[in-house]
Write an enzyme that holds these catalytic residues in place. Structure first.
Site, PDB file in Angstrom:
ATOM      1  N   LYS A  11       0.713  -1.300  -0.044  1.00 52.71           N
ATOM      2  CA  LYS A  11      -0.018   0.127  -0.063  1.00 52.71           C
ATOM      3  C   LYS A  11       0.927   1.397   0.050  1.00 52.71           C
ATOM      4  O   LYS A  11       1.911   1.137   0.245  1.00 52.71           O
ATOM      5  CB  LYS A  11      -0.934  -0.094   1.146  1.00 52.71           C
ATOM      6  CG  LYS A  11      -1.904  -1.055   0.974  1.00 52.71           C
ATOM      7  CD  LYS A  11      -3.099  -1.162   2.192  1.00 52.71           C
ATOM      8  CE  LYS A  11      -4.150  -2.053   1.941  1.00 52.71           C
ATOM      9  NZ  LYS A  11      -5.102  -2.151   3.104  1.00 52.71           N
ATOM     10  N   TYR A  51     -12.630  -2.241  -4.167  1.00 53.23           N
ATOM     11  CA  TYR A  51     -13.260  -2.290  -2.944  1.00 53.23           C
ATOM     12  C   TYR A  51     -14.723  -1.944  -3.033  1.00 53.23           C
ATOM     13  O   TYR A  51     -15.031  -1.383  -2.087  1.00 53.23           O
ATOM     14  CB  TYR A  51     -12.411  -1.218  -2.021  1.00 53.23           C
ATOM     15  CG  TYR A  51     -11.191  -1.494  -1.590  1.00 53.23           C
ATOM     16  CD1 TYR A  51     -10.841  -2.710  -0.704  1.00 53.23           C
ATOM     17  CD2 TYR A  51     -10.044  -0.706  -1.668  1.00 53.23           C
ATOM     18  CE1 TYR A  51      -9.692  -2.951  -0.083  1.00 53.23           C
ATOM     19  CE2 TYR A  51      -8.581  -0.813  -1.017  1.00 53.23           C
ATOM     20  CZ  TYR A  51      -8.845  -2.057  -0.392  1.00 53.23           C
ATOM     21  OH  TYR A  51      -7.562  -2.505   0.463  1.00 53.23           O
ATOM     22  N   PHE A  59     -15.793   4.072   6.665  1.00 53.94           N
ATOM     23  CA  PHE A  59     -14.310   4.292   6.574  1.00 53.94           C
ATOM     24  C   PHE A  59     -13.999   4.249   4.959  1.00 53.94           C
ATOM     25  O   PHE A  59     -12.810   4.452   4.597  1.00 53.94           O
ATOM     26  CB  PHE A  59     -13.705   3.172   7.136  1.00 53.94           C
ATOM     27  CG  PHE A  59     -13.687   1.776   6.596  1.00 53.94           C
ATOM     28  CD1 PHE A  59     -13.086   1.111   5.441  1.00 53.94           C
ATOM     29  CD2 PHE A  59     -14.631   0.895   7.428  1.00 53.94           C
ATOM     30  CE1 PHE A  59     -13.179  -0.072   5.155  1.00 53.94           C
ATOM     31  CE2 PHE A  59     -14.738  -0.285   6.969  1.00 53.94           C
ATOM     32  CZ  PHE A  59     -14.017  -0.735   5.669  1.00 53.94           C
ATOM     33  N   ARG A  87      -2.010 -14.136   4.143  1.00 56.40           N
ATOM     34  CA  ARG A  87      -2.918 -13.258   5.057  1.00 56.40           C
ATOM     35  C   ARG A  87      -2.103 -13.677   6.541  1.00 56.40           C
ATOM     36  O   ARG A  87      -1.831 -12.574   7.318  1.00 56.40           O
ATOM     37  CB  ARG A  87      -4.275 -13.938   5.448  1.00 56.40           C
ATOM     38  CG  ARG A  87      -5.397 -13.759   4.239  1.00 56.40           C
ATOM     39  CD  ARG A  87      -5.873 -12.501   4.018  1.00 56.40           C
ATOM     40  NE  ARG A  87      -6.810 -11.952   5.181  1.00 56.40           N
ATOM     41  CZ  ARG A  87      -7.351 -11.155   5.103  1.00 56.40           C
ATOM     42  NH1 ARG A  87      -7.337 -10.181   4.143  1.00 56.40           N
ATOM     43  NH2 ARG A  87      -8.197 -10.499   6.311  1.00 56.40           N
ATOM     44  N   THR A  93      -5.634  -7.090  10.590  1.00 51.63           N
ATOM     45  CA  THR A  93      -5.914  -5.704   9.774  1.00 51.63           C
ATOM     46  C   THR A  93      -5.544  -4.647  10.501  1.00 51.63           C
ATOM     47  O   THR A  93      -5.019  -3.642   9.953  1.00 51.63           O
ATOM     48  CB  THR A  93      -7.523  -5.769   9.481  1.00 51.63           C
ATOM     49  OG1 THR A  93      -8.122  -6.673   8.820  1.00 51.63           O
ATOM     50  CG2 THR A  93      -7.921  -4.470   8.700  1.00 51.63           C
ATOM     51  N   ARG A 104       2.320  -6.173   8.932  1.00 43.89           N
ATOM     52  CA  ARG A 104       1.285  -5.065   9.179  1.00 43.89           C
ATOM     53  C   ARG A 104       1.864  -4.811  10.829  1.00 43.89           C
ATOM     54  O   ARG A 104       1.740  -3.336  10.946  1.00 43.89           O
ATOM     55  CB  ARG A 104      -0.132  -5.748   9.306  1.00 43.89           C
ATOM     56  CG  ARG A 104      -0.817  -5.385   7.769  1.00 43.89           C
ATOM     57  CD  ARG A 104      -2.084  -6.030   7.942  1.00 43.89           C
ATOM     58  NE  ARG A 104      -2.856  -5.618   6.774  1.00 43.89           N
ATOM     59  CZ  ARG A 104      -4.034  -6.349   6.387  1.00 43.89           C
ATOM     60  NH1 ARG A 104      -4.407  -7.212   6.870  1.00 43.89           N
ATOM     61  NH2 ARG A 104      -4.599  -5.664   5.055  1.00 43.89           N
ATOM     62  N   ASN A 114      -2.210   0.302   6.902  1.00 46.13           N
ATOM     63  CA  ASN A 114      -1.861  -0.840   7.262  1.00 46.13           C
ATOM     64  C   ASN A 114      -0.679  -1.614   6.415  1.00 46.13           C
ATOM     65  O   ASN A 114      -0.581  -2.783   6.620  1.00 46.13           O
ATOM     66  CB  ASN A 114      -2.966  -1.726   7.914  1.00 46.13           C
ATOM     67  CG  ASN A 114      -3.873  -2.105   6.694  1.00 46.13           C
ATOM     68  OD1 ASN A 114      -3.854  -1.754   5.615  1.00 46.13           O
ATOM     69  ND2 ASN A 114      -4.978  -2.859   6.908  1.00 46.13           N
ATOM     70  N   HIS A 117      -2.122  -5.405   1.569  1.00 47.77           N
ATOM     71  CA  HIS A 117      -3.611  -6.133   1.158  1.00 47.77           C
ATOM     72  C   HIS A 117      -3.193  -7.489   0.669  1.00 47.77           C
ATOM     73  O   HIS A 117      -2.182  -7.932   0.182  1.00 47.77           O
ATOM     74  CB  HIS A 117      -4.205  -5.178   0.068  1.00 47.77           C
ATOM     75  CG  HIS A 117      -5.565  -5.895  -0.448  1.00 47.77           C
ATOM     76  ND1 HIS A 117      -6.605  -6.012   0.282  1.00 47.77           N
ATOM     77  CD2 HIS A 117      -5.697  -7.068  -1.404  1.00 47.77           C
ATOM     78  CE1 HIS A 117      -7.564  -6.694  -0.430  1.00 47.77           C
ATOM     79  NE2 HIS A 117      -6.882  -7.368  -1.428  1.00 47.77           N
ATOM     80  N   GLU A 128      -9.842 -10.272  -7.976  1.00 45.21           N
ATOM     81  CA  GLU A 128      -8.842  -9.329  -7.733  1.00 45.21           C
ATOM     82  C   GLU A 128      -7.535  -9.462  -8.584  1.00 45.21           C
ATOM     83  O   GLU A 128      -7.069  -8.372  -9.052  1.00 45.21           O
ATOM     84  CB  GLU A 128      -8.314  -9.217  -5.952  1.00 45.21           C
ATOM     85  CG  GLU A 128      -9.257  -8.787  -5.278  1.00 45.21           C
ATOM     86  CD  GLU A 128      -9.038  -8.685  -3.688  1.00 45.21           C
ATOM     87  OE1 GLU A 128      -7.893  -9.205  -3.295  1.00 45.21           O
ATOM     88  OE2 GLU A 128      -9.915  -8.287  -3.031  1.00 45.21           O
TER      89      GLU A 128
HETATM   90  P1  IDP Z   1      -8.232  -6.759   5.234  1.00 46.18           P
HETATM   91  O1  IDP Z   1      -7.599  -5.503   4.414  1.00 46.18           O
HETATM   92  O2  IDP Z   1      -7.566  -7.013   6.458  1.00 46.18           O
HETATM   93  O3  IDP Z   1      -8.881  -7.653   4.365  1.00 46.18           O
HETATM   94  P2  IDP Z   1     -11.060  -5.168   5.330  1.00 46.18           P
HETATM   95  O4  IDP Z   1     -11.791  -5.365   6.433  1.00 46.18           O
HETATM   96  O5  IDP Z   1     -11.273  -5.983   4.142  1.00 46.18           O
HETATM   97  O6  IDP Z   1      -9.388  -5.802   5.945  1.00 46.18           O
HETATM   98  O7  IDP Z   1     -10.653  -3.908   4.845  1.00 46.18           O
HETATM   99  C1  IDP Z   1     -10.115  -3.310   3.846  1.00 46.18           C
HETATM  100  C2  IDP Z   1      -9.057  -2.410   4.182  1.00 46.18           C
HETATM  101  O8  IDP Z   1      -9.953  -1.031   4.619  1.00 46.18           O
HETATM  102  C3  IDP Z   1      -8.218  -2.301   5.494  1.00 46.18           C
HETATM  103  O9  IDP Z   1      -7.048  -3.096   4.915  1.00 46.18           O
HETATM  104  C4  IDP Z   1      -7.758  -0.970   5.946  1.00 46.18           C
HETATM  105  O10 IDP Z   1      -6.920  -0.629   4.870  1.00 46.18           O
HETATM  106  C5  IDP Z   1      -9.405  -0.324   5.596  1.00 46.18           C
HETATM  107  N1  IDP Z   1     -10.220  -0.209   6.767  1.00 46.18           N
HETATM  108  C6  IDP Z   1     -10.863  -1.258   7.495  1.00 46.18           C
HETATM  109  N2  IDP Z   1     -11.428  -0.928   8.414  1.00 46.18           N
HETATM  110  C7  IDP Z   1     -11.207   0.357   8.609  1.00 46.18           C
HETATM  111  C8  IDP Z   1     -11.500   1.290   9.792  1.00 46.18           C
HETATM  112  O11 IDP Z   1     -12.255   1.173  10.562  1.00 46.18           O
HETATM  113  N3  IDP Z   1     -11.116   2.712   9.568  1.00 46.18           N
HETATM  114  C9  IDP Z   1     -10.102   2.881   8.571  1.00 46.18           C
HETATM  115  N4  IDP Z   1      -9.753   1.933   7.499  1.00 46.18           N
HETATM  116  C10 IDP Z   1     -10.439   0.868   7.701  1.00 46.18           C
END
Ligand code: IDP
Length: 139
Positions: A11, A51, A59, A87, A93, A104, A114, A117, A128
């Site tokens: 990212k 996304y 968010f 993962r 996350t 991460r 973070n 992805h 994807e």
């Molecule tokens: P993942 O990337 O671990 O699969 P997801 O829940 O699919 O997690 O969320 C996608 C991305 O959205 C996360 O990696 C993060 O960058 C962002 N994200 C998720 N939850 C939040 C939040 O509560 N605040 C801000 N960004 C978030």
């Protein structure tokens, strides 16, 4: 188990901080093969398509602003059980909840910023990978 492919992103935060090399190294040392790789910038429209499951969530505007703020490295990874293994290498996350040594934990600053992805299931991985890579861009 048969070979599986998954999709990965370094990212914008991790690219800006100069961690592409360390992340590629962790992938290879973790036993996964990089079979597709490119640097690009995501536009808002490309981000929305990628996304699509998150568009409309609270968010999402923050996520789009972050993912379009600078270059990203996009990858296709291959290995046995590649989706879960990538993962595991990334960690949770939220970097604050990610296990010690995960990417991460090492490079992420917050649940939003973070560092990496990874696809979460076979259907997402198929979508994807094909969203960003055609057949000639994967070895
Ligand atoms: P993942 O990337 O671990 O699969 P997801 O829940 O699919 O997690 O969320 C996608 C991305 O959205 C996360 O990696 C993060 O960058 C962002 N994200 C998720 N939850 C939040 C939040 O509560 N605040 C801000 N960004 C978030």
């Amino acid at each position: 188990m048969a070979l599986e492919r998954t999709f990965a992103i370094v990212k914008p935060d991790a690219v800006k901080d100069g961690h592409i090399g360390e992340i590629l190294s962790a992938i290879e040392q973790g036993g996964l093969k990089i079979v597709g790789l490119k640097l690009t910038r995501l536009t808002a429209d490309i981000c929305k398509g990628f996304y699509h499951e998150h568009v409309g969530k609270g968010f999402y505007p923050e996520l789009e602003a972050f993912m379009t703020e600078g270059p990203v490295a996009l990858m296709v990874l291959e290995g046995e059980n590649a989706i879960l293994r990538w993962r595991d290498l990334m960690g949770a996350t939220d970097p604050a909840k990610a296990a010690e040594g995960t990417l991460r934990k090492r490079f992420g600053a917050s649940i939003g910023r973070n560092a990496t992805h990874g696809s979460d299931k076979p259907e997402s991985a198929a979508f994807e990978v094909s969203y960003f890579f055609n057949a000639f861009e994967q070895v």
